[in-house]
Enzyme design. Structure first.
Site, PDB file in Angstrom:
ATOM      1  N   HIS A 113      -8.671  -0.286  -9.239  1.00 58.47           N
ATOM      2  CA  HIS A 113      -8.533  -0.053  -7.792  1.00 58.47           C
ATOM      3  C   HIS A 113      -8.823   1.405  -7.436  1.00 58.47           C
ATOM      4  CE1 HIS A 113      -6.848  -4.085  -7.272  1.00 58.47           C
ATOM      5  NE2 HIS A 113      -6.305  -3.866  -8.458  1.00 58.47           N
TER       6      HIS A 113
ATOM      7  N   HIS B  91     -14.011  -0.619  -4.675  1.00 54.56           N
ATOM      8  CA  HIS B  91     -13.809  -1.763  -5.555  1.00 54.56           C
ATOM      9  C   HIS B  91     -13.629  -3.037  -4.743  1.00 54.56           C
ATOM     10  CE1 HIS B  91      -9.720  -0.511  -4.459  1.00 54.56           C
ATOM     11  NE2 HIS B  91      -9.401  -1.792  -4.617  1.00 54.56           N
TER      12      HIS B  91
ATOM     13  N   ASP C 168     -11.440  -6.531  -4.547  1.00 60.01           N
ATOM     14  CA  ASP C 168     -10.242  -7.248  -4.987  1.00 60.01           C
ATOM     15  C   ASP C 168     -10.544  -8.737  -5.107  1.00 60.01           C
ATOM     16  OD1 ASP C 168      -8.687  -4.986  -5.037  1.00 60.01           O
ATOM     17  OD2 ASP C 168      -7.708  -5.364  -3.115  1.00 60.01           O
TER      18      ASP C 168
ATOM     19  N   HIS D  41      -5.624 -10.902  -7.601  1.00 58.56           N
ATOM     20  CA  HIS D  41      -4.884  -9.670  -7.297  1.00 58.56           C
ATOM     21  C   HIS D  41      -3.740  -9.938  -6.333  1.00 58.56           C
ATOM     22  CE1 HIS D  41      -4.044  -5.508  -6.328  1.00 58.56           C
ATOM     23  NE2 HIS D  41      -4.518  -5.612  -5.098  1.00 58.56           N
TER      24      HIS D  41
END
Length: 259
Positions: free
Chosen positions: A67, A71, A73, A77
């Site tokens: 993170h 980035h 997710d 997550h």
């Protein structure tokens, strides 16, 4: 075609909740490292000084979370269980690639104060620009938070989305939502203050928790969204690094503008 870099860097000098450790072996140190590895693993003796200029290759070692920097997710997550599909969220290496190379749309939220932005604010922005996202369009939130990247304020002063705002975008068929802020949710301190004041658990990281109910991905820590030529009419490419079993993957996000 013009390319616009929408990524923030991974920089060990930046303020980070989880500090980045970046170690660099110089080309000379790389030669010595290679020589030692050959001796240990292959039983071969090789003098680094026999190499041109006594150098081999440089080598970077990094310690950081997935993170850090720009980035993507993955659904895994957001939690260990889902109310959709098989009930098991997908990791970043399992996400469909065609989600990450799509037409883009940027919403100007630079006037939003620290806290949460609701669905009504997004609808006003759709009306202002005369456009709503099509299914699978990548929607980017320009909050202006990237101006504070590398400082402590980057993690405390920005606007995120509330639950209804995320649902609005998902109802329109959006599956990837991006922001130039640290998080798609409001800052931690703002969230906790509202929870202590109201006792309402729905204010606790709603943008992420929605991902337990509906599958989608976030791109966090984007940059340079103000350089986009307009609110739509460009492509976004943000393929995440394929890390097996990970909840996120770093991405080099780029906008492609056909001039």
């Amino acid at each position: 075609m013009r390319l616009i870099d929408l990524s923030s860097p991974v920089d060990a000098s930046f303020v980070e909740p989880d500090p980045v450790v970046h170690e660099v072996l110089s080309p000379r140190e790389g030669a010595e490292h290679m020589s030692a590895e050959m001796r240990e693993h292959f039983g071969v003796d090789f003098d680094p000084d026999e190499l041109p200029d006594g150098e081999f290759l440089s080598l970077d070692r990094l310690s950081l979370t997935t993170h850090t920097g720009t980035h993507v997710d993955a659904p895994s997550h957001y939690g260990s269980r889902t109310t959709y599909g098989t009930g098991v969220p997908r990791h970043i290496d399992e996400m469909p690639l065609d989600w990450f190379h799509r037409p883009g749309m940027v919403l100007d939220l630079t006037d939003a104060p620290t806290g949460v932005v609701g669905a009504d604010r997004l609808e006003k922005e759709f009306a202002r620009i005369g456009h709503t996202p099509d299914p699978l369009d990548i929607v980017l939130l320009h909050t202006g938070a990237d101006a504070r990247v590398g400082t402590g304020a980057y993690f405390t002063d920005f606007a995120g989305l509330d639950g209804p705002a995320v649902h609005l975008l998902l109802d329109l068929g959006v599956r990837v939502i991006g922001t130039d802020a640290f998080s798609l949710d409001a800052p931690f301190g703002d969230i906790i203050a509202r929870y202590r004041r109201t006792g309402d658990r729905s204010v606790l990281w709603p943008a992420h928790v929605v991902g337990r109910q509906r599958e989608y991905c976030q791109i966090e820590r984007l940059a340079n969204l103000g350089a986009l030529p307009g609110p739509y009419g460009f492509q976004v490419s943000c393929f995440p690094v394929k890390i097996t079993g990970a909840g996120a993957g770093w991405a080099r996000a780029v906008a492609m503008v056909d001039d």
